[in-house]
Design an enzyme around this catalytic site. Structure first.
Site, short mmCIF file in Angstrom:
data_model
loop_
_atom_site.label_atom_id
_atom_site.label_comp_id
_atom_site.label_asym_id
_atom_site.label_seq_id
_atom_site.Cartn_x
_atom_site.Cartn_y
_atom_site.Cartn_z
CB CYS A 119 -0.88 0.01 1.25
SG CYS A 119 -1.82 -1.51 1.46
NE ARG A 151 4.32 1.87 -1.40
CZ ARG A 151 5.52 1.30 -1.24
NH1 ARG A 151 6.52 1.67 -2.01
NH2 ARG A 151 5.69 0.34 -0.35
CD1 TRP A 180 -2.70 -4.07 -5.18
CD2 TRP A 180 -1.58 -5.55 -3.94
NE1 TRP A 180 -2.48 -5.20 -5.93
CE2 TRP A 180 -1.82 -6.12 -5.21
CE3 TRP A 180 -0.90 -6.30 -3.00
CZ2 TRP A 180 -1.39 -7.40 -5.55
CZ3 TRP A 180 -0.47 -7.59 -3.33
CH2 TRP A 180 -0.72 -8.12 -4.59
CG ASN A 231 2.69 -0.77 3.17
OD1 ASN A 231 2.18 -1.78 2.69
ND2 ASN A 231 3.89 -0.32 2.82
N GLY A 232 1.34 -3.30 5.15
CA GLY A 232 2.01 -4.53 5.60
C GLY A 232 0.98 -5.56 6.02
CD GLU A 238 12.28 -8.66 -17.94
OE1 GLU A 238 11.80 -7.52 -17.81
OE2 GLU A 238 12.12 -9.59 -17.11
CE LYS A 265 8.64 -6.05 -17.63
NZ LYS A 265 9.65 -6.71 -16.88
CD GLU A 297 5.57 -7.29 -15.50
OE1 GLU A 297 6.74 -7.30 -15.89
OE2 GLU A 297 5.23 -7.13 -14.32
CG HIS A 329 13.91 -31.35 -25.50
ND1 HIS A 329 14.39 -32.60 -25.87
CD2 HIS A 329 14.90 -30.47 -25.79
CE1 HIS A 329 15.63 -32.47 -26.32
NE2 HIS A 329 15.95 -31.21 -26.30
CE LYS A 373 8.75 -0.53 -10.17
NZ LYS A 373 9.09 -1.17 -11.43
C1 AGP Z 1 8.67 -6.85 -13.08
O1 AGP Z 1 8.22 -6.09 -14.13
C2 AGP Z 1 7.70 -6.96 -11.98
N1 AGP Z 1 7.31 -5.72 -11.48
C3 AGP Z 1 8.13 -7.91 -10.88
O2 AGP Z 1 8.36 -9.18 -11.44
C4 AGP Z 1 9.38 -7.48 -10.11
O3 AGP Z 1 10.51 -7.64 -10.91
C5 AGP Z 1 9.52 -8.37 -8.86
O4 AGP Z 1 8.39 -8.16 -8.06
C6 AGP Z 1 10.79 -8.05 -8.08
O5 AGP Z 1 10.75 -6.73 -7.61
P1 AGP Z 1 12.07 -6.05 -7.02
O6 AGP Z 1 13.09 -5.99 -8.11
O7 AGP Z 1 11.62 -4.71 -6.56
O8 AGP Z 1 12.53 -6.93 -5.88
#
Ligand code: AGP
Length: 647
Positions: free
Chosen positions: A2, A27, A109, A135-136, A520, A524, A527, A543, A642
């Site tokens: 959050c 967040r 969140w 937050n937590g 990667e 991308k 997500e 395989h 994030k």
């Molecule tokens: C990547 O685009 C995502 N936001 C997610 O996979 C992110 O890389 C992962 O949560 C790790 O976050 P960090 O690098 O802040 O630890």
């Protein structure tokens, strides 16, 4: 997960808090609320009848639909939905929050309790005199609920956070001579879990209490005013002087000043940090989305990452953050890299780089797996943890486990002052600047450059000649210009995306250094466009995944001119032979591949170790355009946050 903000000063608090929440919306954005302090009691405004009903029963006060009562106390406005909808509720609250010069705010969140008005923060005490944002996760909330229930406390929400405000209220009322600070401290010594909290009360007005354990919290020091936030983004436009709270610390803030103490009531001497980024860096600078802005920032970011570290004139790498531990790193029996998501992909590339250049054995683990598989790690080992936010719970836990077992832990983080950065033995910042887009782009390439510099620093005078190191340094130095050239293909990549925006699945293939890039690229796309996509080592296709290939399956193949080029070409032929559509990432001037692939996205030529930093750029743009063409909100993709601060 959050975003929390707080303010105490001379200015009108509500608009400040709302603006701060807008800056933290990446967040979490499923519900939001603020509480401001006027003086006496607390009320709920903008909540639905059902919530008002519950509050009236709990508060034992009569509130009309507007929830107005003429006694100015702590006023709360909260609502399901994003910060914009909170803004509307504030506008419709008949000035309920105007005139107050202190308050707290939260954008959520959800973890415990679905997004709704009653589960939104701030949460209030039964008599309406205390408001709290959190937050937590409070792990022992269920037991505390039962305990507090025995003392007659009723709960309005399904959240774990609400127990904290009732616990503070209970301790304050039940322990003789207890005061606000003491009650908060006592409560925090009882709860288990992660928290970043801000609390205000009409019983001790003009005092803002904050505390952290596991969730980030920053205090911004202004002239006669103080700002609090989960990170510095909402603070930089007001002041550059900040204090980062550490785990187990709480701050008592009034208009006359602030003190930081441990939960154990010991005063902590906290230095002021000067923020080194500008407000405009967190604005969109004319781009439609933060993600696209951050993709186009990469040439400058790459220069920033290497500034003062790639010493071409001396033919060496200078990494101040690990200089004292470099020898120990070089002597490491084994290096274990731990991370999550995109950072884990950077770690995979780090394995290739360190093993190739420094000849030190490396293994790469998902942090969430590492912490629960009773790993073999000890004093002779070095762990490298990679995290953009520096707050990812699984990575933090893996770090703490490795430290417990005697390994040295090196951090690669982007957020300065983050928990992981402060808990590692040494480390390197990626200097990518604030990354607002949930889909990580510039932080990834910055992480890979840091890992490349680390591998070169470990190899110097050991496994690589000065000439070889100098060569590699020149390649690094040429990177920003090469990336600029790829970004010039932006328009072509957009038109390729147009062709594939309706696909339901994608397969990404790469070999060697480009295998992690395939992973990667797939992440991308997943997500931000919600299209199912998988990355695979190209040779693995035979395989199993080859069974997926038909004219409906776009296959992105990373095929720069390197030692495995011919092998990758045959992989492309295998896909074409089954009617698959191929998008190739190829080296400029490669006309042969144009015969085979349906579409080609070109990158400048380069050494194999550099290619991930070039080949990932078209994949970032491809995923961005496919997602925007499908109408997805790429800066706030569904279900994601994030920084994942709970496991
Ligand atoms: C990547 O685009 C995502 N936001 C997610 O996979 C992110 O890389 C992962 O949560 C790790 O976050 P960090 O690098 O802040 O630890």
């Amino acid at each position: 997960m959050c975003g929390i903000v707080g303010y105490i000063g001379q200015q009108e608090a509500a608009p400040l808090l709302l603006k701060g929440l807008q800056r933290l919306e990446y967040r979490g954005y499923d519900s939001a609320g603020i509480a401001v302090q006027h003086g006496g009691r607390c009320e709920g405004v903008g909540a639905t009848g059902e919530v008002l009903g519950a509050m009236n029963d709990v508060l034992g006060v009569r509130c009309d639909e507007k929830g107005m009562e003429d006694d100015a106390g702590v006023r709360v406005v909260k609502r399901k939905g994003n910060v914009a909808s909170l803004g509307k509720a504030l506008a419709g609250s008949n000035g309920a929050v105007s005139g107050a010069t202190m308050g707290i705010g939260h954008t959520r969140w959800a973890t415990h309790g679905d997004p709704s008005d009653r589960n939104a923060h701030p949460h209030m005490s039964a008599d309406g005199s205390i408001a709290l944002i959190h937050n937590g996760i409070i792990e022992n909330h269920a037991a505390l609920r039962v305990e507090l229930g025995k003392h007659g406390y009723e709960f309005v929400s399904d959240t774990d956070s609400e127990v904290l405000v009732h616990l503070i209220d209970h301790l304050w009322k039940s322990i003789p001579f207890m005061n606000f600070e003491g009650a908060v401290r006592e409560a925090l010594s009882i709860v288990d879990g992660a928290y970043g909290i801000c609390v205000i009360s009409s019983r001790e007005p003009d005092k803002l209490l904050v505390a952290r354990n596991g969730s980030p919290l920053v205090i911004g020091v202004g002239d006669g005013e103080y700002f609090v936030a989960s990170d510095a983004a909402p603070i930089v436009e007001h002041t550059r002087r900040v204090v980062y709270l550490s785990d187990g610390e709480m701050g008592v803030i009034t208009r006359d000043g602030y003190t930081v103490k441990s939960i154990g009531n010991i005063v902590c001497e906290k230095g002021l940090t000067e923020l080194d980024f500008d407000l405009e860096e967190i604005e969109k600078a004319g781009f439609e989305h933060f993600m696209l802005k951050e993709i186009f920032e990469q040439p400058e970011v790459m220069q920033d990452v290497m500034r003062g570290r790639v010493r071409l004139d001396e033919g060496r790498i200078q990494l101040g953050g690990i200089a004292d531990q470099l020898e120990r790193l070089r002597e490491a029996k084994r290096i274990v890299i731990c991370a999550c998501g995109t950072s884990w992909h950077a770690g995979l590339i780090g394995e290739y780089l360190i093993e190739e250049f420094a000849r030190i054995p490396v293994e790469v683990d998902y942090a969430s797996e590492f912490r629960y598989r009773s790993p073999i790690v000890g004093p002779g080992d070095v762990m490298i943890v990679i995290s953009q936010s520096g707050e990812t719970a699984d990575t933090l836990a893996a770090l703490r486990l490795a430290k417990e077992k005697g390994a040295m832990v090196v951090g690669i983080c982007n957020v300065v002052g983050s928990t992981i950065a402060r808990e590692t033995d040494c480390g390197m910042y990626t200097h990518a600047g604030p990354e607002i887009g949930v889909a990580s782009t510039k932080a990834f390439t910055a992480q890979v450059i840091v890992l490349t510099m680390l591998a070169l620093a470990l190899s110097k005078d050991r496994t690589m000649t000065d000439g070889e190191v100098m060569d590699a340094l020149r390649c690094l130095n040429d990177l920003p210009e090469r990336v600029k050239r790829i970004l010039d293909y932006n328009g072509e990549i957009q038109s390729i995306a147009e062709e594939y925006k309706d696909a339901r699945n994608f397969l990404y293939l790469g070999r060697g250094y480009n295998f992690p890039v395939a992973l990667e690229g797939a992440l991308k796309l997943k997500e931000i466009s919600y299209i199912h996509a998988e990355g695979y080592p190209a040779a693995e296709m035979k395989h199993g995944p080859i069974a997926l290939i038909d004219e409906e399956m776009p296959v992105v193949v990373i095929a720069p001119k390197d030692d495995t080029y011919q092998k990758v070409l045959s992989n492309i032929q295998e896909v074409k032979a089954r009617g698959g559509r191929v998008i190739a990432i190829a080296t400029e001037g490669d006309e042969e591949i144009r015969e085979l692939a349906d579409h080609v996205m070109y990158v400048p030529e380069g050494k194999a170790f550099m290619m991930p930093l070039l080949t990932v750029i078209p994949l970032q743009l491809l995923s961005y355009y496919v997602a925007t063409l499908r109408g997805c909100d790429v800066d706030r993709p569904r279900n994601l946050a994030k920084s994942v601060t709970v496991e």
